[in-house]
Design an enzyme around this catalytic site. Structure first.
Site, PDB file in Angstrom:
ATOM      1  N   GLY A 253       0.795  -1.368  -0.071  1.00 45.67           N
ATOM      2  CA  GLY A 253      -0.060  -0.064   0.095  1.00 45.67           C
ATOM      3  C   GLY A 253       0.884   1.493  -0.247  1.00 45.67           C
TER       4      GLY A 253
ATOM      5  N   ALA B  59      15.336  10.703  -1.590  1.00 44.23           N
ATOM      6  CA  ALA B  59      16.566  10.666  -0.793  1.00 44.23           C
ATOM      7  C   ALA B  59      17.446   9.714  -1.298  1.00 44.23           C
ATOM      8  CB  ALA B  59      16.131  10.443   0.633  1.00 44.23           C
TER       9      ALA B  59
ATOM     10  N   ARG C 226       0.771  -5.073  -5.005  1.00 43.56           N
ATOM     11  CA  ARG C 226       1.073  -6.335  -4.294  1.00 43.56           C
ATOM     12  C   ARG C 226       1.555  -7.376  -5.325  1.00 43.56           C
ATOM     13  NH1 ARG C 226      -0.914  -4.024   0.844  1.00 43.56           N
ATOM     14  NH2 ARG C 226      -2.873  -2.815   0.267  1.00 43.56           N
ATOM     15  N   CYS C 227       2.421  -8.369  -5.186  1.00 46.77           N
ATOM     16  CA  CYS C 227       2.921  -9.084  -6.465  1.00 46.77           C
ATOM     17  C   CYS C 227       2.948 -10.689  -5.957  1.00 46.77           C
ATOM     18  CB  CYS C 227       4.290  -8.562  -6.680  1.00 46.77           C
ATOM     19  SG  CYS C 227       5.127  -9.640  -8.087  1.00 46.77           S
TER      20      CYS C 227
ATOM     21  N   GLY D 219       5.838  -2.232   3.489  1.00 43.88           N
ATOM     22  CA  GLY D 219       5.673  -2.972   4.630  1.00 43.88           C
ATOM     23  C   GLY D 219       6.314  -4.227   5.050  1.00 43.88           C
ATOM     24  N   ASP D 220       5.679  -4.926   6.052  1.00 42.74           N
ATOM     25  CA  ASP D 220       6.286  -6.249   6.359  1.00 42.74           C
ATOM     26  C   ASP D 220       5.980  -7.388   5.301  1.00 42.74           C
ATOM     27  OD1 ASP D 220       3.493  -6.294   6.565  1.00 42.74           O
ATOM     28  OD2 ASP D 220       3.206  -7.442   8.510  1.00 42.74           O
TER      29      ASP D 220
ATOM     30  N   SER E 237       6.461  -6.685   2.086  1.00 46.59           N
ATOM     31  CA  SER E 237       7.446  -6.381   1.195  1.00 46.59           C
ATOM     32  C   SER E 237       8.717  -6.792   1.640  1.00 46.59           C
ATOM     33  CB  SER E 237       7.586  -4.976   0.935  1.00 46.59           C
ATOM     34  OG  SER E 237       5.963  -4.401   0.556  1.00 46.59           O
TER      35      SER E 237
ATOM     36  N   THR F 212       4.162   2.501   5.491  1.00 46.74           N
ATOM     37  CA  THR F 212       2.934   1.941   5.926  1.00 46.74           C
ATOM     38  C   THR F 212       2.351   2.952   6.947  1.00 46.74           C
ATOM     39  OG1 THR F 212       1.501   0.534   6.818  1.00 46.74           O
ATOM     40  CG2 THR F 212       3.569   0.277   7.612  1.00 46.74           C
TER      41      THR F 212
ATOM     42  N   ASP G 167       0.191   2.168   8.679  1.00 48.73           N
ATOM     43  CA  ASP G 167      -0.428   1.286   9.914  1.00 48.73           C
ATOM     44  C   ASP G 167       0.541   1.398  11.375  1.00 48.73           C
ATOM     45  OD1 ASP G 167      -2.447   0.849   8.120  1.00 48.73           O
ATOM     46  OD2 ASP G 167      -1.542  -1.220   7.643  1.00 48.73           O
TER      47      ASP G 167
ATOM     48  N   ASP H 130       2.770  -0.461  12.115  1.00 48.62           N
ATOM     49  CA  ASP H 130       2.886  -1.744  13.057  1.00 48.62           C
ATOM     50  C   ASP H 130       4.134  -2.246  12.537  1.00 48.62           C
ATOM     51  OD1 ASP H 130       2.109  -2.199  10.293  1.00 48.62           O
ATOM     52  OD2 ASP H 130       0.616  -3.699  10.698  1.00 48.62           O
TER      53      ASP H 130
ATOM     54  N   GLY I 159      -5.764   0.664   9.352  1.00 52.59           N
ATOM     55  CA  GLY I 159      -4.856   0.165  10.174  1.00 52.59           C
ATOM     56  C   GLY I 159      -4.499  -1.398  10.075  1.00 52.59           C
ATOM     57  N   ARG I 160      -5.689  -1.901   9.171  1.00 51.79           N
ATOM     58  CA  ARG I 160      -5.769  -3.384   9.048  1.00 51.79           C
ATOM     59  C   ARG I 160      -5.817  -3.936  10.599  1.00 51.79           C
ATOM     60  NH1 ARG I 160      -3.950  -5.753   4.308  1.00 51.79           N
ATOM     61  NH2 ARG I 160      -2.557  -4.143   3.920  1.00 51.79           N
TER      62      ARG I 160
ATOM     63  N   GLY J  46     -10.228  13.616  21.318  1.00 48.70           N
ATOM     64  CA  GLY J  46     -10.827  13.576  22.366  1.00 48.70           C
ATOM     65  C   GLY J  46     -12.159  12.718  22.192  1.00 48.70           C
ATOM     66  N   ALA J  47     -12.034  11.708  21.419  1.00 51.79           N
ATOM     67  CA  ALA J  47     -12.921  10.687  21.280  1.00 51.79           C
ATOM     68  C   ALA J  47     -13.723  10.092  22.579  1.00 51.79           C
ATOM     69  CB  ALA J  47     -12.274   9.648  20.185  1.00 51.79           C
TER      70      ALA J  47
ATOM     71  N   LYS K  42     -24.161  14.566  27.876  1.00 53.03           N
ATOM     72  CA  LYS K  42     -23.313  14.661  26.775  1.00 53.03           C
ATOM     73  C   LYS K  42     -24.261  14.057  25.662  1.00 53.03           C
ATOM     74  CE  LYS K  42     -18.363  14.308  27.110  1.00 53.03           C
ATOM     75  NZ  LYS K  42     -17.238  13.552  26.454  1.00 53.03           N
TER      76      LYS K  42
HETATM   77  O1  F6P Z   1      -1.723  -1.277   5.032  1.00 55.43           O
HETATM   78  C1  F6P Z   1      -2.184  -0.046   4.741  1.00 55.43           C
HETATM   79  C2  F6P Z   1      -3.815  -0.216   4.323  1.00 55.43           C
HETATM   80  O2  F6P Z   1      -4.220   1.137   4.048  1.00 55.43           O
HETATM   81  C3  F6P Z   1      -4.542  -0.656   5.715  1.00 55.43           C
HETATM   82  O3  F6P Z   1      -4.683   0.095   6.571  1.00 55.43           O
HETATM   83  C4  F6P Z   1      -5.623  -1.092   4.990  1.00 55.43           C
HETATM   84  O4  F6P Z   1      -6.389  -2.289   5.706  1.00 55.43           O
HETATM   85  C5  F6P Z   1      -5.070  -1.427   3.829  1.00 55.43           C
HETATM   86  O5  F6P Z   1      -4.077  -0.864   3.376  1.00 55.43           O
HETATM   87  C6  F6P Z   1      -6.289  -1.240   2.430  1.00 55.43           C
HETATM   88  O6  F6P Z   1      -5.581  -2.000   1.469  1.00 55.43           O
HETATM   89  P1  F6P Z   1      -6.158  -1.803  -0.077  1.00 55.43           P
HETATM   90  O7  F6P Z   1      -5.877  -0.395  -0.667  1.00 55.43           O
HETATM   91  O8  F6P Z   1      -5.622  -2.860  -0.819  1.00 55.43           O
HETATM   92  O9  F6P Z   1      -7.708  -2.051   0.072  1.00 55.43           O
END
Ligand code: F6P
Length: 333
Positions: free
Chosen positions: A21, A32, A82-83, A112-113, A115, A136, A138, A140, A181-182, A196-197, A224
């Protein structure tokens, strides 16, 4: 690559690709890498469309001007994909052959992971010199405080939720806002604190609809009349739409709306933090390849550049600090 008198291999040409992504700051990282390589008298090839470009010989020669004025642009000028073919060893062998045929003796993978798993295979199976930088939204990835793109994504989400708050307040509405955030709650937790959710639902902790409803009723007793519930897309009770539906069956009098932020979080001009992080890590990727360091992700922890094996970076995950959930709730009452 040629042998120096000391026996150390001397790089002549490297390649850079973006994979998975897209994330804001990828272009700053490409810039860079290209400029640092040229500064060190290396040739640089851009690989189009991620790992697919390695298989299809889709290389473009990069000059300093090729990366002019891209530091402020979201997405990736090299495009990304994605490959699935890359899961096969034959394909990876072909990729290494194509790189050798094009005189490429080092590779920088920005992704990301997933890759990094492909990158690690190139290093482990064929000894091909490869380094990575974590990109990424995310956040993570194991071994770095922040990933390139996260800061921009959360700032985009915060701006959107601040806007939603205006409508929630004006019309006494309970909003369920879904963020990306997957499988990870970094984006959700950061945006929850920053906006402030009233509540945050994330994959890392079990969600109880009953507890959430009790909490919402107690909030109403305190007068509230509106609220924001942040839902991470990977929550165990489902996305914002599912959760809103479940809450509505228990609290039918509440006026509710759902807003899914989606891919707006992935695009846009990178923040200063993302541009700086991408520039530092991209530069270090080139220095590392020149120094003969390989099979590593370049990260940044406690203001220091760190080197994490691609094995670890692709198999472990960074974890949220769960105490943030209650802190977020305490300060939103
Ligand atoms: O990993 C980045 C991300 O945006 C995630 O937060 C989300 O779940 C996913 O990619 C969505 O992927 P796609 O664009 O392939 O639907």
């Amino acid at each position: 690559m040629t042998d120096t008198p000391s026996g150390k291999k001397e790089l002549k040409k490297i390649a850079v690709l973006t994979s998975g992504g897209d994330s804001p700051g990828m272009n700053a990282a490409i810039r860079a890498v290209v400029r640092s390589a040229i500064y060190r008298n290396l040739e640089v090839a851009g690989v189009m469309n991620g790992f697919s470009g390695l298989l299809n010989n889709n290389f473009v020669e990069m000059q300093s001007h090729s990366v002019s004025k891209i530091i402020s642009r979201g997405g990736t000028i090299l495009k990304s994909s994605r490959c699935p073919e890359f899961h096969h060893k034959d394909a990876r062998e072909q990729a290494v052959k194509n790189m050798h045929d094009n005189g490429i003796d080092g590779l920088v993978v920005l992704g990301g992971d997933g890759s990094f798993r492909g990158a690690n295979d190139l290093w482990k199976e064929f000894g091909f010199p490869v380094v990575g930088a974590p990109c990424t939204i995310d956040n993570d990835i194991y071994g770095t405080d922040f990933t390139i793109g996260f800061d921009t994504a959360v700032n985009t989400a915060v701006t959107a939720i601040d806007n939603i708050r205006d409508t929630a307040d004006s019309h006494n509405i309970l909003f369920f806002v879904e963020v990306m955030g997957r499988h990870s709650g970094f984006i959700a937790l950061h945006t929850a604190i920053a906006t402030g959710a009233e509540a945050t639902l994330i994959p890392e902790t079990p969600t109880s609809i009953e507890k959430l409803c009790n909490y919402l009723v107690s909030e109403r007793r305190k007068n509230k009349t509106s609220g924001i519930i942040i839902v991470a897309e990977g929550d165990d009770e489902g996305g914002a739409e599912d959760i809103a539906k479940k809450v509505r069956t228990q609290l039918p009098d509440y006026e509710t709306r759902v807003s899914t932020l989606g891919h707006v979080q992935r695009g846009g001009s990178p923040t200063c933090n993302d541009r700086v992080l991408a520039s530092l890590l991209g530069h270090e990727c080139v220095c590392s390849l020149i120094e003969g360091r390989s099979g590593v992700m370049i990260g940044r922890e406690h203001k220091q550049i760190v080197y994490v094996s691609l094995e670890e970076a692709s198999s472990k995950h960074d974890v949220i600090d769960k105490s943030w959930i209650s802190i977020s709730q305490i300060i939103s009452i």
